[in-house]
Design a protein around this motif. Structure first.
Motif, PDB file in Angstrom:
ATOM      1  N   LYS A  71       0.842  -0.950  -0.083  1.00  0.00           N
ATOM      2  CA  LYS A  71      -0.027  -0.075   0.014  1.00  0.00           C
ATOM      3  C   LYS A  71       0.891   1.559  -0.085  1.00  0.00           C
ATOM      4  O   LYS A  71       1.941   1.412   0.764  1.00  0.00           O
ATOM      5  N   ARG A 153      -3.153   1.949  -4.157  1.00  0.00           N
ATOM      6  CA  ARG A 153      -3.544   2.999  -3.477  1.00  0.00           C
ATOM      7  C   ARG A 153      -5.017   2.841  -3.086  1.00  0.00           C
ATOM      8  O   ARG A 153      -5.939   2.795  -4.178  1.00  0.00           O
ATOM      9  N   THR A 154      -5.433   2.509  -1.937  1.00  0.00           N
ATOM     10  CA  THR A 154      -6.763   2.088  -1.573  1.00  0.00           C
ATOM     11  C   THR A 154      -7.879   2.804  -2.025  1.00  0.00           C
ATOM     12  O   THR A 154      -8.793   2.658  -2.425  1.00  0.00           O
ATOM     13  N   GLU A 155      -7.695   4.230  -1.470  1.00  0.00           N
ATOM     14  CA  GLU A 155      -8.628   5.267  -1.721  1.00  0.00           C
ATOM     15  C   GLU A 155      -9.142   5.479  -3.022  1.00  0.00           C
ATOM     16  O   GLU A 155     -10.413   5.996  -3.273  1.00  0.00           O
ATOM     17  N   THR A 156      -8.214   5.232  -4.171  1.00  0.00           N
ATOM     18  CA  THR A 156      -8.748   5.535  -5.376  1.00  0.00           C
ATOM     19  C   THR A 156      -8.875   3.936  -6.385  1.00  0.00           C
ATOM     20  O   THR A 156      -9.253   4.152  -7.430  1.00  0.00           O
ATOM     21  N   ASN A 157      -8.634   3.123  -5.586  1.00  0.00           N
ATOM     22  CA  ASN A 157      -8.933   1.637  -6.451  1.00  0.00           C
ATOM     23  C   ASN A 157      -7.724   1.392  -7.308  1.00  0.00           C
ATOM     24  O   ASN A 157      -7.907   0.766  -8.234  1.00  0.00           O
TER      25      ASN A 157
END
Length: 387
Positions: A71, A153-157
């Motif tokens: 991540k 980047r988790t928040e934007t997939n």
């Protein structure tokens, strides 16, 4: 045959007890080390203690907890911060490909004044990077011999394959013994990952007899030695050959002079693991045979025929269509035989975000230029077939 410009500056130190060279290796780069690792498996197998003892006298700062599908936040950002705060000279990545991928992004970000995501997303180009040494404990990604890594980047997939010539490891230490404790699940996923790396280079429009032979041999080796590793996790020779297969799989040596393929299976799987954080190799195994069946046509059939005959030993006297279908079936059955879940629903993915993922891949991955160009609808159909 296509033009190419190729470089592999990484030193490979391979074999049993190769870690004894670690002090002399690290002495080239300075005294301040960022030691990057994952969830603690290196402590369970005694590797952490061995590293610390070998590096007595060095100033070591630790970055632990790097996850599979590494991540950007927190691992990359934390690593960059630690490098800058402690004026780190060199990164020592100990673990699997995810630890090394993360370390590569950190190495570039530590030498960059802006947001490290600028580099990963190609908005800016790295001008320098910290040197990286790695000790690999999982045969899979081949990151130990290439200049790329994959960061989520988790928040934007987003899950982006980030490549830059500054990111070749300086030295990779590869001892197959450190893969003995890898679980059957992760061993199987590593086999699938490396097989797909090979297939992504094999299925291309313009190839050479030499590269075809490399790829076909790699696939046979991975299947034969992969099974041996699953049957006997401490079979040194099988673990060693599988490890070297994986090392060669992703640094371009299998496709020098070939036309690019676009790596469509990786492009599609990156969406799966970005949205659902599944095991990368399992996602590839699920997608690959469905992609194969989707692109099989009069244009591609000869490629599948060659693949079926030379990799699986299918009878060359059979009709082309039958050979091609048998080759695809054999690919599926191999993955299934090593206990990889072969449907998206088996790994927790339903049809609720299929359209969203297909759109994300079509917009971000450029598969309109792949070996067989894929539209958003094509990608959707492959995902639906994989359910």
């Amino acid at each position: 045959m296509q033009n190419f410009d190729y470089m592999t500056p990484t030193r490979l130190i391979f074999g049993r007890e190769s870690i004894v060279k670690l002090p002399s290796v690290m002495s080239q780069f300075g005294k301040k080390i960022l030691l990057a690792y994952g969830g603690g498996s290196i402590k369970k197998i005694g590797l952490y203690d061995r590293v610390i003892k070998l590096l007595e006298g060095y100033d070591i700062v630790e970055l632990s907890g790097i996850q599979p599908n590494p991540k950007y936040d927190p691992s990359v950002l934390d690593g960059v911060r630690l490098c800058k705060e402690h004026n780190i000279d060199v990164i020592l990545a100990v673990g699997g490909g995810s630890v090394l991928d993360c370390s590569k992004a950190i190495a570039a970000g530590a030498k960059y004044d802006g947001d490290p995501w600028d580099l990963i997303s190609y908005k800016a180009k790295a001008q320098a990077a910290l040197p990286i040494v790695d000790i690999i404990t999982l045969a899979a990604t081949g990151s130990e011999y290439d200049c790329g890594g994959v960061i989520s980047r988790t928040e934007t997939n987003d899950k982006i394959g980030y490549m830059d010539p500054h990111l070749f490891p300086a030295v990779s230490i590869l001892d197959p013994v450190y893969t003995f404790s890898v679980s059957k699940k992760q061993t199987a996923a590593g086999i699938a990952d490396a097989m797909n790396h090979t297939m992504e280079q094999y299925f291309a429009a313009d190839t050479t007899l030499l590269n075809d032979g490399f790829c076909e041999s790699m696939l046979r080796s991975l299947m034969i030695n992969g099974r041996k590793c699953l049957d006997n996790p401490e079979d040194y020779n099988a673990r060693a050959e599988m490890m070297l297969d994986c090392t060669y799989g992703c640094n371009g040596i299998l496709s020098l002079g070939n036309s690019p393929s676009g790596w469509p299976c990786h492009a599609i799987e990156h969406a799966l693991s970005a949205y659902y954080d599944i095991t990368h190799g399992e996602g590839l195994a699920i997608i690959t045979p469905r992609w194969m069946r989707h692109i099989l046509s009069e244009k591609t059939i000869d490629r599948f025929v060659k693949y079926g005959i030379n990799v699986f030993g299918i009878d060359a006297s059979l009709p082309k269509q039958e050979i091609a279908q048998k080759a695809i079936d054999a690919t599926y059955k191999f993955f299934e035989s090593i206990n990889i879940p072969m449907h998206l629903r088996d790994v927790g993915i339903d049809d609720s975000r299929i359209d969203e993922m297909a759109h994300h891949v079509a917009v971000n991955e450029g598969l309109d230029k792949a070996y067989v160009p894929l539209t958003e609808q094509d990608i959707r159909e492959i995902l639906v077939a994989s359910l």
